[in-house]
Design an enzyme around this catalytic site. Structure first.
Site, PDB file in Angstrom:
ATOM      1  CE1 TYR A  94       3.434 -10.943   1.022  1.00 32.21           C
ATOM      2  CE2 TYR A  94       2.525 -12.330  -0.720  1.00 32.21           C
ATOM      3  CZ  TYR A  94       2.702 -11.076  -0.156  1.00 32.21           C
ATOM      4  OH  TYR A  94       2.158  -9.975  -0.761  1.00 32.21           O
ATOM      5  CG  ASP A 134      -1.647  -1.298   1.405  1.00 32.98           C
ATOM      6  OD1 ASP A 134      -2.651  -1.484   0.719  1.00 32.98           O
ATOM      7  OD2 ASP A 134      -1.188  -2.149   2.199  1.00 32.98           O
ATOM      8  NE  ARG A 160       6.115  -9.209   0.046  1.00 31.97           N
ATOM      9  CZ  ARG A 160       6.623  -9.114   1.260  1.00 31.97           C
ATOM     10  NH1 ARG A 160       7.329 -10.109   1.765  1.00 31.97           N
ATOM     11  NH2 ARG A 160       6.423  -8.039   1.997  1.00 31.97           N
ATOM     12  N   GLY A 161       3.015  -9.710  -4.010  1.00 30.05           N
ATOM     13  CA  GLY A 161       2.166  -8.544  -3.768  1.00 30.05           C
ATOM     14  C   GLY A 161       1.780  -7.799  -5.021  1.00 30.05           C
ATOM     15  CD  GLU A 162      -1.236  -3.238  -6.636  1.00 27.00           C
ATOM     16  OE1 GLU A 162      -2.045  -3.886  -5.957  1.00 27.00           O
ATOM     17  OE2 GLU A 162      -1.548  -2.258  -7.327  1.00 27.00           O
ATOM     18  CG  ASP A 163       5.639  -0.961  -6.062  1.00 20.34           C
ATOM     19  OD1 ASP A 163       5.145  -0.358  -7.039  1.00 20.34           O
ATOM     20  OD2 ASP A 163       6.759  -0.686  -5.604  1.00 20.34           O
ATOM     21  CB  SER A 164       7.936  -6.484  -5.754  1.00 18.92           C
ATOM     22  OG  SER A 164       7.017  -7.447  -5.316  1.00 18.92           O
TER      23      SER A 164
HETATM   24  O1  TRH Z   1       4.812  -5.969   0.635  1.00 17.60           O
HETATM   25  P1  TRH Z   1       3.867  -6.618  -0.293  1.00 17.60           P
HETATM   26  O2  TRH Z   1       3.583  -8.020  -0.018  1.00 17.60           O
HETATM   27  O3  TRH Z   1       2.528  -5.801  -0.331  1.00 17.60           O
HETATM   28  C1  TRH Z   1       1.250  -6.403  -0.406  1.00 17.60           C
HETATM   29  C2  TRH Z   1       0.615  -6.166  -1.749  1.00 17.60           C
HETATM   30  O4  TRH Z   1       0.705  -4.845  -2.196  1.00 17.60           O
HETATM   31  C3  TRH Z   1      -0.831  -6.576  -1.709  1.00 17.60           C
HETATM   32  O5  TRH Z   1      -1.457  -6.271  -2.932  1.00 17.60           O
HETATM   33  C4  TRH Z   1      -1.511  -5.851  -0.588  1.00 17.60           C
HETATM   34  O6  TRH Z   1      -2.824  -6.205  -0.519  1.00 17.60           O
HETATM   35  C5  TRH Z   1      -0.825  -6.213   0.691  1.00 17.60           C
HETATM   36  O7  TRH Z   1       0.535  -5.818   0.644  1.00 17.60           O
HETATM   37  C6  TRH Z   1      -1.461  -5.541   1.878  1.00 17.60           C
HETATM   38  O8  TRH Z   1       4.471  -6.569  -1.782  1.00 17.60           O
HETATM   39  P2  TRH Z   1       4.719  -5.368  -2.778  1.00 17.60           P
HETATM   40  O9  TRH Z   1       3.414  -4.808  -3.245  1.00 17.60           O
HETATM   41  O10 TRH Z   1       5.607  -5.858  -3.812  1.00 17.60           O
HETATM   42  O11 TRH Z   1       5.461  -4.248  -1.945  1.00 17.60           O
HETATM   43  C7  TRH Z   1       6.789  -4.365  -1.555  1.00 17.60           C
HETATM   44  C8  TRH Z   1       7.456  -3.001  -1.619  1.00 17.60           C
HETATM   45  O12 TRH Z   1       8.701  -3.059  -0.942  1.00 17.60           O
HETATM   46  C9  TRH Z   1       7.741  -2.549  -3.042  1.00 17.60           C
HETATM   47  O13 TRH Z   1       7.482  -1.161  -3.169  1.00 17.60           O
HETATM   48  C10 TRH Z   1       9.225  -2.785  -3.189  1.00 17.60           C
HETATM   49  C11 TRH Z   1       9.697  -2.514  -1.783  1.00 17.60           C
HETATM   50  N1  TRH Z   1      11.006  -3.066  -1.414  1.00 17.60           N
HETATM   51  C12 TRH Z   1      12.019  -2.192  -1.132  1.00 17.60           C
HETATM   52  O14 TRH Z   1      11.838  -0.969  -1.225  1.00 17.60           O
HETATM   53  N2  TRH Z   1      13.233  -2.676  -0.745  1.00 17.60           N
HETATM   54  C13 TRH Z   1      13.473  -4.012  -0.643  1.00 17.60           C
HETATM   55  O15 TRH Z   1      14.611  -4.426  -0.294  1.00 17.60           O
HETATM   56  C14 TRH Z   1      12.401  -4.908  -0.963  1.00 17.60           C
HETATM   57  C15 TRH Z   1      12.643  -6.384  -0.889  1.00 17.60           C
HETATM   58  C16 TRH Z   1      11.182  -4.412  -1.333  1.00 17.60           C
END
Ligand code: TRH
Length: 384
Positions: free
Chosen positions: A194, A17, A273-277
């Site tokens: 995860y 988020d 995983r998730g959305e942004d990555s």
């Molecule tokens: O952290 P997430 O699992 O977030 C999830 C999803 O967004 C999901 O849709 C939502 O419903 C849930 O949260 C609540 O995965 P995501 O989306 O990839 O976000 C990880 C963020 O962390 C992304 O912006 C990349 C960042 N990141 C770093 O900045 N540095 C790092 O070393 C790593 C591994 C990730």
């Protein structure tokens, strides 16, 4: 002409988020010169994404210019601030009621930024309006790989920076030194995910790959408990390097968000995983395996399949099947030797395809640009 934006973000869990909201804020500022107020209910989550950013929020010298993104701690009750002309409500986070009451006459565009989705229905729902109790209408925005939805967030300078990083060994060496990420040897894989029971068979497969050395990067976080299980209960911590025959494992500290991209660019295969990555892995143009955020009603399976289908055009049947299979296996947390071996056999074609996908997506709508264009059209209508 700049106009104020308010982006509202509630951190449910993990970093998605805030990751998406902060990225949008940065793009609006850097690429479109828009001043942004980022309302966040969890400052430590934001600080983790960009520790240096917080230093610029409270400069030691009070006369120094403030950062163009202003962070507003979203407390309860919320601070009494006049609404901006453009408002983004990230993931239906529900704006403070008194803020909503003050929006009419001030806010001209109110966007509800939804979660990423590549299912066909989003093309019909993107940009639709829904009336709100304060008399305004909020517009739904769907990030997607589908060509006629909201598109994906992408910084204007991203592809150039990626090309430079991937083609200049000096740039990579300096980055590695600065962020203490050892450069890879042989096949390089990022595992950001995860908890996942399939990590044990995956590591077993990687240990038996004789053809070339394998470098595995695992950022600190939820997957480390599964890694400890895979390594018979070994204690794992960020900064550690473990050697298992031909396999080298680097446990990385959490990098700032802008540096995370470089890690994706460094690797041959990205587990995200998730959305942004996921979106960042698409922009990296390397084969990806997506661990989707699981939902209780199992709706995530349709979402996973839709993403895979949306970017499978042009793949041979064999590569398509191998790539879909490894994505399913990783999400089912059960990976057989043949799941991995077939995927690796198809890697050359999947790598070419991932690069083609990156280029195709870069020609589609960019999400922040769409928001800016739509917001200013509304502003023009409101002032005419
Ligand atoms: O952290 P997430 O699992 O977030 C999830 C999803 O967004 C999901 O849709 C939502 O419903 C849930 O949260 C609540 O995965 P995501 O989306 O990839 O976000 C990880 C963020 O962390 C992304 O912006 C990349 C960042 N990141 C770093 O900045 N540095 C790092 O070393 C790593 C591994 C990730």
């Amino acid at each position: 002409m700049p106009a104020q934006w308010d982006i509202f973000c509630r951190v449910i869990d993990n970093f998605g988020d805030i990751g998406v909201s902060f990225r949008l804020a940065r793009i609006l500022c850097a690429d479109f010169g828009q001043p942004v107020r980022l309302w966040v209910d969890n400052l430590p989550a934001l600080a983790k994404l960009e520790p240096a950013f917080f230093a610029s929020q409270t400069p030691a010298d009070p006369t120094a210019p403030r950062a163009p993104i202003e962070v507003i701690p979203w407390t309860n009750p919320a601070p009494h601030i006049l609404p901006a002309p453009f408002v983004v409500e990230a993931f239906g986070c529900a704006l403070p009621l008194d803020y909503q009451a003050r929006m009419p006459g001030r806010t001209v565009a109110w966007f509800n930024l939804e979660y990423f989705c590549a299912e066909a229905w989003v093309e019909g729902c993107h940009a639709l309006y829904s009336p709100a109790a304060n008399g305004l209408a909020k517009q739904f925005v769907f990030p997607s790989t589908l060509p006629t939805a909201g598109g994906l967030l992408c910084e204007a300078a991203l592809h150039r920076a990626r090309d430079e990083f991937m083609h200049d060994a000096g740039v990579r060496a300096r980055w590695s030194q600065q962020w203490q990420v050892p450069l890879p040897q042989g096949l390089s894989i990022l595992l950001f995910g995860y908890e996942n029971a399939a990590l044990t068979p995956l590591i077993r497969e990687l240990q038996t790959l004789k053809a070339q050395p394998v470098t595995l990067y695992i950022p600190e976080g939820r997957l480390l408990t599964s890694l400890s299980t895979a390594l018979n209960g070994a204690a794992i911590h960020a900064g550690q390097t473990l050697q298992q025959g031909n396999l080298t494992l680097h446990i990385l500290p959490f990098l700032p968000q802008t540096q995370f991209d470089r890690l994706l660019w460094l690797c041959d295969i990205n587990f995200v995983r998730g959305e942004d990555s996921l979106v960042r892995a698409l922009w990296a143009g390397k084969p990806l395996v997506w661990q989707i955020y699981p939902t209780e009603d199992n709706a995530h399976w349709a979402k996973l399949n839709a993403l895979l289908d949306s970017i499978s055009n042009g793949l041979s049947c064999e590569s398509r099947a191998a790539w879909h299979r490894i994505n399913h296996a990783w999400n089912q947390q059960s990976l057989s030797p043949s799941d991995w071996q077939t995927f690796i056999t198809m890697l050359p074609e999947l790598s070419l395809h991932a690069e083609r996908t990156r280029i195709t997506l870069s020609l589609q709508t960019e999400l922040a640009g769409w928001l800016v264009k739509t917001a200013f059209e509304r502003l023009q209508c409101a002032t005419n």
